[in-house]
Scaffold this motif. Structure first.
Motif, PDB file in Angstrom:
ATOM      1  N   ASP A 196       0.816  -1.209   0.000  1.00 52.44           N
ATOM      2  CA  ASP A 196       0.000   0.000   0.000  1.00 52.44           C
ATOM      3  C   ASP A 196       0.852   1.261   0.000  1.00 52.44           C
ATOM      4  OD1 ASP A 196      -1.894   2.118   1.000  1.00 52.44           O
ATOM      5  OD2 ASP A 196      -3.231   0.398   0.937  1.00 52.44           O
ATOM      6  N   SER A 197       1.859   1.309   0.863  1.00 52.28           N
ATOM      7  CA  SER A 197       2.717   2.488   0.940  1.00 52.28           C
ATOM      8  C   SER A 197       3.535   2.657  -0.338  1.00 52.28           C
ATOM      9  CB  SER A 197       3.634   2.403   2.161  1.00 52.28           C
ATOM     10  OG  SER A 197       4.365   1.195   2.176  1.00 52.28           O
ATOM     11  N   ALA A 198       3.973   1.548  -0.938  1.00 55.39           N
ATOM     12  CA  ALA A 198       4.703   1.628  -2.209  1.00 55.39           C
ATOM     13  C   ALA A 198       3.798   2.167  -3.310  1.00 55.39           C
ATOM     14  CB  ALA A 198       5.233   0.244  -2.590  1.00 55.39           C
ATOM     15  N   ALA A 199       2.538   1.762  -3.291  1.00 56.08           N
ATOM     16  CA  ALA A 199       1.580   2.257  -4.282  1.00 56.08           C
ATOM     17  C   ALA A 199       1.385   3.761  -4.150  1.00 56.08           C
ATOM     18  CB  ALA A 199       0.240   1.543  -4.114  1.00 56.08           C
ATOM     19  N   ALA A 200       1.352   4.268  -2.906  1.00 55.70           N
ATOM     20  CA  ALA A 200       1.207   5.711  -2.690  1.00 55.70           C
ATOM     21  C   ALA A 200       2.424   6.462  -3.217  1.00 55.70           C
ATOM     22  CB  ALA A 200       1.009   5.993  -1.203  1.00 55.70           C
ATOM     23  N   LEU A 201       3.602   5.877  -3.072  1.00 56.71           N
ATOM     24  CA  LEU A 201       4.815   6.496  -3.618  1.00 56.71           C
ATOM     25  C   LEU A 201       4.724   6.620  -5.135  1.00 56.71           C
ATOM     26  CD1 LEU A 201       7.615   4.720  -1.536  1.00 56.71           C
ATOM     27  CD2 LEU A 201       7.125   7.162  -1.552  1.00 56.71           C
ATOM     28  N   PHE A 202       4.323   5.551  -5.787  1.00 50.36           N
ATOM     29  CA  PHE A 202       4.179   5.571  -7.247  1.00 50.36           C
ATOM     30  C   PHE A 202       3.121   6.588  -7.669  1.00 50.36           C
ATOM     31  CE2 PHE A 202       6.170   1.277  -7.167  1.00 50.36           C
ATOM     32  CZ  PHE A 202       7.134   1.499  -8.137  1.00 50.36           C
ATOM     33  N   GLY A 203       2.011   6.652  -6.924  1.00 41.68           N
ATOM     34  CA  GLY A 203       0.937   7.578  -7.261  1.00 41.68           C
ATOM     35  C   GLY A 203       1.400   9.022  -7.254  1.00 41.68           C
ATOM     36  N   SER A 204       2.189   9.392  -6.238  1.00 44.62           N
ATOM     37  CA  SER A 204       2.674  10.772  -6.151  1.00 44.62           C
ATOM     38  C   SER A 204       3.613  11.098  -7.306  1.00 44.62           C
ATOM     39  CB  SER A 204       3.384  10.997  -4.812  1.00 44.62           C
ATOM     40  OG  SER A 204       4.555  10.208  -4.709  1.00 44.62           O
ATOM     41  N   LEU A 205       4.393  10.130  -7.749  1.00 45.13           N
ATOM     42  CA  LEU A 205       5.284  10.341  -8.894  1.00 45.13           C
ATOM     43  C   LEU A 205       4.499  10.494 -10.192  1.00 45.13           C
ATOM     44  CD1 LEU A 205       8.049   7.699  -8.038  1.00 45.13           C
ATOM     45  CD2 LEU A 205       8.159  10.159  -7.680  1.00 45.13           C
ATOM     46  N   LEU A 206       3.405   9.738 -10.306  1.00 44.45           N
ATOM     47  CA  LEU A 206       2.575   9.805 -11.514  1.00 44.45           C
ATOM     48  C   LEU A 206       1.768  11.092 -11.569  1.00 44.45           C
ATOM     49  CD1 LEU A 206       1.277   6.122 -11.467  1.00 44.45           C
ATOM     50  CD2 LEU A 206       2.831   7.100 -13.168  1.00 44.45           C
ATOM     51  N   GLY A 207       1.348  11.589 -10.399  1.00 43.47           N
ATOM     52  CA  GLY A 207       0.592  12.829 -10.371  1.00 43.47           C
ATOM     53  C   GLY A 207      -0.818  12.675  -9.848  1.00 43.47           C
ATOM     54  N   THR A 208      -0.982  11.969  -8.708  1.00 37.41           N
ATOM     55  CA  THR A 208      -2.306  11.862  -8.092  1.00 37.41           C
ATOM     56  C   THR A 208      -2.154  11.820  -6.583  1.00 37.41           C
ATOM     57  OG1 THR A 208      -4.373  10.591  -8.007  1.00 37.41           O
ATOM     58  CG2 THR A 208      -2.343   9.332  -8.206  1.00 37.41           C
ATOM     59  N   SER A 209      -3.245  12.081  -5.887  1.00 31.76           N
ATOM     60  CA  SER A 209      -3.228  12.064  -4.427  1.00 31.76           C
ATOM     61  C   SER A 209      -3.051  10.636  -3.916  1.00 31.76           C
ATOM     62  CB  SER A 209      -4.524  12.674  -3.880  1.00 31.76           C
ATOM     63  OG  SER A 209      -5.656  12.046  -4.452  1.00 31.76           O
ATOM     64  N   THR A 210      -2.997  10.486  -2.601  1.00 29.21           N
ATOM     65  CA  THR A 210      -2.627   9.226  -1.970  1.00 29.21           C
ATOM     66  C   THR A 210      -3.445   8.025  -2.451  1.00 29.21           C
ATOM     67  OG1 THR A 210      -2.050  10.480   0.000  1.00 29.21           O
ATOM     68  CG2 THR A 210      -2.255   8.108   0.250  1.00 29.21           C
ATOM     69  N   THR A 211      -2.737   6.975  -2.836  1.00 31.42           N
ATOM     70  CA  THR A 211      -3.357   5.710  -3.233  1.00 31.42           C
ATOM     71  C   THR A 211      -3.552   4.854  -1.991  1.00 31.42           C
ATOM     72  OG1 THR A 211      -2.225   5.832  -5.368  1.00 31.42           O
ATOM     73  CG2 THR A 211      -3.118   3.699  -4.724  1.00 31.42           C
ATOM     74  N   THR A 212      -4.722   4.256  -1.871  1.00 32.26           N
ATOM     75  CA  THR A 212      -5.041   3.501  -0.658  1.00 32.26           C
ATOM     76  C   THR A 212      -5.925   2.293  -0.975  1.00 32.26           C
ATOM     77  OG1 THR A 212      -5.966   3.742   1.570  1.00 32.26           O
ATOM     78  CG2 THR A 212      -7.111   4.883  -0.185  1.00 32.26           C
ATOM     79  N   SER A 213      -6.040   1.381  -0.012  1.00 28.89           N
ATOM     80  CA  SER A 213      -6.894   0.198  -0.182  1.00 28.89           C
ATOM     81  C   SER A 213      -8.362   0.621  -0.187  1.00 28.89           C
ATOM     82  CB  SER A 213      -6.660  -0.796   0.962  1.00 28.89           C
ATOM     83  OG  SER A 213      -5.326  -1.226   0.976  1.00 28.89           O
ATOM     84  N   TYR A 214      -9.166  -0.061  -0.988  1.00 25.88           N
ATOM     85  CA  TYR A 214     -10.579   0.303  -1.142  1.00 25.88           C
ATOM     86  C   TYR A 214     -11.489  -0.695  -0.454  1.00 25.88           C
ATOM     87  CZ  TYR A 214     -10.916   4.450  -4.050  1.00 25.88           C
ATOM     88  OH  TYR A 214     -10.908   5.748  -4.481  1.00 25.88           O
ATOM     89  N   ILE A 215     -12.391  -0.161   0.370  1.00 29.59           N
ATOM     90  CA  ILE A 215     -13.340  -1.015   1.071  1.00 29.59           C
ATOM     91  C   ILE A 215     -14.294  -1.686   0.082  1.00 29.59           C
ATOM     92  CG2 ILE A 215     -15.081   0.786   1.428  1.00 29.59           C
ATOM     93  CD1 ILE A 215     -14.019  -2.000   3.921  1.00 29.59           C
TER      94      ILE A 215
END
Length: 431
Positions: free
Chosen positions: A285-304
């Motif tokens: 999850d935290s690695a996905a958020a890192l990639f998201g910020s590099l791509l140009g979007t707000s925090t990536t997180t798990s979806y209920i």
């Protein structure tokens, strides 16, 4: 190969079931393809680039979760976090979206370190459960006011701050219709209720001439306007401390709640409710958020919404991989995303607000030392247009009320330290 990677037989599932589960989860969360670009573009970010970043961040995040943790949990840019990014950090505090992306990157980096060194458990244990429910409800109310405002149902009023908009106009009427459609479809348990509601209002709006038709399919837009445009140096400004913490705080608890809820429903947790591969899931999850910020979007997180896929039989990471593939295919639907007006996504925000505020039912309202901080937290977010302010006021109120009431056992070192930091932040630093 799939059996070796995902251990399908051990989890009593098969490829067909996992594919159907992945499709079910995708339909339940595909609304983010339209909502996220709509929200983030208000900061000045290129809407097409944000759409591509959303697709790629969701695809990468879901794939990481599938391969690293082998859990049927999909990821995408988080609701609430994207609103905080736009309406608090950029529009309210006056930072550029590049600095906001830098803050997302730093929060993800800290989250990654917390996941590696297992500090996350200490942080989560330090925050009282009622306060977590209050924060979730506050984010829901924040999304609600954004939805009502963007649809024209609520407008500014110099005498009362807010007032009722012109309900004879098409936008507010269609927004109310969209909300009813989503709620009724959800009540009837029809998959993809939110997505259907958004698309239905979009097509009605185009048919009556309220919004233009941009088409359905095309080659993906360029991601260049947002790719690697984050300003990490700017995010180290002292006024950004609470912003980074807010991104981190919400992401940590949002992920933990989602992981606990979905894995429990899938039968993947042990008898004590512990999640065997929680560490791996949080790293993904935290690695996905890192990639998201590099791509140009707000925090990536798990979806209920992943619970929808679990209900359809999803038990392994193959479900998440299928979701990731479907998000990649969605790259070619940028014209459709560009045709969705704000009053078509507003019902989705309002519906999510309903889901997020439902946690208030778990609060012990008879205990005034609990009810007061929770209420302050939930109301401060929409009324100050800031998730960070809501968290700050909630922490301070909880600590002061418990301390002066002699309820010392309800406090801990982390709560007291954070409350003091929030007092300094609100009193001496830019809000």
């Amino acid at each position: 190969m799939l059996e070796r990677i995902f251990k399908l037989k051990v989890h009593r599932t098969n490829v067909r079931t996992e594919i159907l589960a992945g499709l079910t989860t995708f339909l339940a969360m595909a609304y983010i393809l339209f909502v996220n670009p709509s929200i983030l573009s208000a900061t000045g970010m290129d809407k097409g680039a944000v759409f591509v970043a959303t697709c790629l961040a969701a695809a990468i995040g879901s794939a990481l979760m599938g391969f690293i943790a082998n859990y049927p949990i999909a990821l995408a840019p988080g609701m609430g976090l994207n609103a905080f990014f736009t309406y608090t950090v950029v529009l309210h505090m006056g930072h550029t979206w590049q600095v906001a992306l830098g803050a997302v990157f730093l929060s993800a980096l800290i989250f990654f370190a917390l996941s590696i060194f297992r500090i996350r458990e200490w942080i989560i244990r330090s925050i009282p459960l009622p306060l977590r429910s209050g924060i979730a409800a506050g984010i829901g109310l924040f999304l609600a006011i954004i939805a009502l405002e963007s649809s024209g149902i609520v407008v500014g009023n110099p005498a009362t701050l807010v007032g009722l908009g012109d309900l004879t106009k098409g936008g507010p009427l269609l927004a109310m219709l969209g909300f009813v459609i989503i709620v009724v479809l959800e009540a009837r348990r029809i998959p993809g209720a939110v997505l259907i509601g958004i698309l239905a209002i979009t097509f009605i709006s185009i048919a009556v001439g309220l919004s233009p038709w941009g088409g359905v399919l095309s080659m993906p837009p360029s991601i260049a306007p947002t790719f690697l445009h984050l300003d990490i140096r700017g995010a180290f400004d002292v006024s950004m401390i609470s912003v980074v913490f807010a991104f981190l705080f919400v992401d940590v608890f949002d992920n933990s709640g989602t992981l606990i809820g979905v894995t429990k429903r899938a039968g993947l947790a042990d008898e004590d409710g512990n999640i065997p591969k929680m560490g791996k899931a949080l790293v993904a999850d935290s690695a996905a958020a890192l990639f998201g910020s590099l791509l140009g979007t707000s925090t990536t997180t798990s979806y209920i919404e992943s619970a929808a896929g679990v209900s359809a039989g999803g038990r392994t990471g193959l479900t998440a991989i299928v979701v990731g593939i479907l998000f990649l295919l969605s790259l070619f639907f940028a014209p459709l995303a560009g045709s969705v007006p704000a009053f078509a996504t507003a019902p989705a925000l309002l519906f999510i607000a309903v889901l997020m505020t439902s946690g208030l039912a778990e609060i012990d309202w008879r205990d005034i030392t609990v009810a007061a901080p929770v209420t302050v937290t939930a109301l401060t977010m929409p009324l100050t247009y800031s998730i960070a302010n809501g968290i700050a006021f909630g922490f301070i109120t909880w600590t002061v009320v418990k301390l002066l009431s002699g309820r010392y056992r309800d406090l801990n070192a982390a709560l007291v330290i954070l409350s003091l930091l929030f007092v300094i932040k609100l009193g001496w630093l830019s809000a």
